[in-house]
Design a protein around this motif. Sequence first.
Motif, PDB file in Angstrom:
ATOM      1  N   ASP A 108     -20.475  12.964  55.267  1.00 31.21           N
ATOM      2  CA  ASP A 108     -19.493  13.528  56.215  1.00 31.21           C
ATOM      3  C   ASP A 108     -18.155  13.822  55.533  1.00 31.21           C
ATOM      4  O   ASP A 108     -17.454  14.757  55.899  1.00 31.21           O
ATOM      5  CB  ASP A 108     -19.247  12.557  57.376  1.00 31.21           C
ATOM      6  CG  ASP A 108     -20.434  12.479  58.321  1.00 31.21           C
ATOM      7  OD1 ASP A 108     -21.297  13.392  58.267  1.00 31.21           O
ATOM      8  OD2 ASP A 108     -20.521  11.507  59.093  1.00 31.21           O
ATOM      9  N   ARG A 418     -27.917  19.360  57.556  1.00 26.56           N
ATOM     10  CA  ARG A 418     -26.598  19.207  56.919  1.00 26.56           C
ATOM     11  C   ARG A 418     -26.110  20.493  56.266  1.00 26.56           C
ATOM     12  O   ARG A 418     -26.677  20.939  55.279  1.00 26.56           O
ATOM     13  CB  ARG A 418     -26.695  18.085  55.870  1.00 26.56           C
ATOM     14  CG  ARG A 418     -25.548  17.945  54.923  1.00 26.56           C
ATOM     15  CD  ARG A 418     -24.328  17.324  55.518  1.00 26.56           C
ATOM     16  NE  ARG A 418     -24.555  15.971  55.999  1.00 26.56           N
ATOM     17  CZ  ARG A 418     -23.620  15.238  56.615  1.00 26.56           C
ATOM     18  NH1 ARG A 418     -22.411  15.730  56.829  1.00 26.56           N
ATOM     19  NH2 ARG A 418     -23.906  14.021  57.042  1.00 26.56           N
ATOM     20  N   TYR A 420     -22.409  20.780  56.689  1.00 27.92           N
ATOM     21  CA  TYR A 420     -21.000  20.429  56.718  1.00 27.92           C
ATOM     22  C   TYR A 420     -20.760  19.274  55.739  1.00 27.92           C
ATOM     23  O   TYR A 420     -21.599  18.378  55.663  1.00 27.92           O
ATOM     24  CB  TYR A 420     -20.620  19.972  58.143  1.00 27.92           C
ATOM     25  CG  TYR A 420     -19.193  19.467  58.262  1.00 27.92           C
ATOM     26  CD1 TYR A 420     -18.158  20.337  58.610  1.00 27.92           C
ATOM     27  CD2 TYR A 420     -18.883  18.130  58.015  1.00 27.92           C
ATOM     28  CE1 TYR A 420     -16.849  19.880  58.706  1.00 27.92           C
ATOM     29  CE2 TYR A 420     -17.591  17.674  58.114  1.00 27.92           C
ATOM     30  CZ  TYR A 420     -16.574  18.545  58.453  1.00 27.92           C
ATOM     31  OH  TYR A 420     -15.282  18.093  58.538  1.00 27.92           O
ATOM     32  N   PRO A 421     -19.684  19.179  55.034  1.00 22.99           N
ATOM     33  CA  PRO A 421     -18.578  20.158  54.987  1.00 22.99           C
ATOM     34  C   PRO A 421     -18.913  21.277  53.994  1.00 22.99           C
ATOM     35  O   PRO A 421     -19.779  21.089  53.152  1.00 22.99           O
ATOM     36  CB  PRO A 421     -17.442  19.317  54.443  1.00 22.99           C
ATOM     37  CG  PRO A 421     -18.065  18.201  53.683  1.00 22.99           C
ATOM     38  CD  PRO A 421     -19.413  17.969  54.263  1.00 22.99           C
TER      39      PRO A 421
END
Length: 421
Positions: A108, A418, A420-421
């Motif tokens: 994250d 997934r 992000y980021p």
Amino acid sequence: MAQMASKIKLEDGQKLELKGWVHRLRNISGKYFVVLRNANGLLQVVTSANNVDGKLSIEASIDVKGVIKKDERAPGGFELQAEKILVIGESSEKWPFHRYKSVEMEMDYRHLWLRSSKLQSVFKVRNTLVNGATEFFNNKEFFKVDPPIFVSSACEGGSTLFEVPYFGDKAYLSQSAQLYLEAFMPTLEKVWALTPSFRAEKSRTRRHLTEYWHLEPEVAFVDYKGNMDLQEDLLKHIIKKVLDERSDVLDDFGDRSELETWAKDKWIRITYDEAINEVKNKFPKLKWGDDLGTEEERYLVEKLNGFVFVTHYPREMKAFYMKVDESNPKVVLNNDLMAPHVGETIGGSEREWKLDLLLENMKMHKLNQKDYEWYLDLRRYGSVPHSGFGLGIERLLVSMLKLDHIRDALPFPRFINRVYP
Ligand code: 4AD
Ligand code: MG
């Protein structure tokens, strides 16, 4: 953890000014112990609180002036005794890795986790790996070329193809530059490319990404055996370069003797049939025609203790462009290269260079000829025997650094869940 002292020369009494970031921070009775991080690694800085100008906290950027002191107790054997620490950019108290850390957090907050010692070391090795490949191909007078990423047809089958809207039509993200590299051969003969490749991998494993970096050479007048020689030479060159130039960080990944052995010994070459035999006792249900999975591949490299080329796979299992073995038409003149700790790291083959045989393969694989007309032209105008392969950069890093998971081999890993980021 990579200490600055293993990268740059430090001497007792040396005056030094360093800019960097606060990697760790302790305050013990009025004295600050700062671990400063910059691109060279880590260095312990010691000073008293009244020498600090600004608010010192984790990940603040700082400018430090002081004198190097040799001290066996300091990590790396040196510390910087600072006369002044100037805070350039303050850091918020809410540094996410303050409290606890999990894999989910590392993902994250990837944009911040890039500052971890582990990833810093991985990216240094990654950089040296790519430099090694570039050097290798330059020495051998290959040309680096730039194939497209938006493409109109599949190279590696429809099941992992990413479709994108394209002005009222549709296009795909490239799975491999190979077909385009083949188009370069009649003008440059020996070419290579390093591009992102995309695979709509629906399963989550420790070795599959949806976007990875793909290194692919393609060479005229080379058969599948010469193709394996090229793979072995390339990887050995890369491994030696990493051993020579990245001793500052290699210790972060454990014992390096394995790398030294891989760079020296001749690598094993076996056929698919032999590979099935090797793993049969452990995987009794495996039969001829089955693909080798992660577990089988890892068992094989462990058992044979090193890199293993596996050749002559069943034709049905492999891509349409692979050349069928004339002496045994059930198999193709290909190889997968199994690497320790990860399994398949390269897929390569001699290509079917004759138009009629290629069309036959395409029919067997139920491909629409119309989508490949441009590729078929390459066989219509001065076709020659040729070979090539694709190396997954991240897979090679997993192998060389014994990483637990492919996510740590690249900065911003992409998986089914997934982006992000
Ligand atoms: O075996 P693959 O699918 O072969 C090709 O794409 C050929 N057209 C290459 C060529 O001959 N020019 O993929 C080659 C390598 C694999 O061995 C693996 O290292 C890597 O690409 N790879 C992946 N790496 C990470 N995540 C994935 N989903 C990958 N799929 C393939
Ligand atoms: Mg493959």
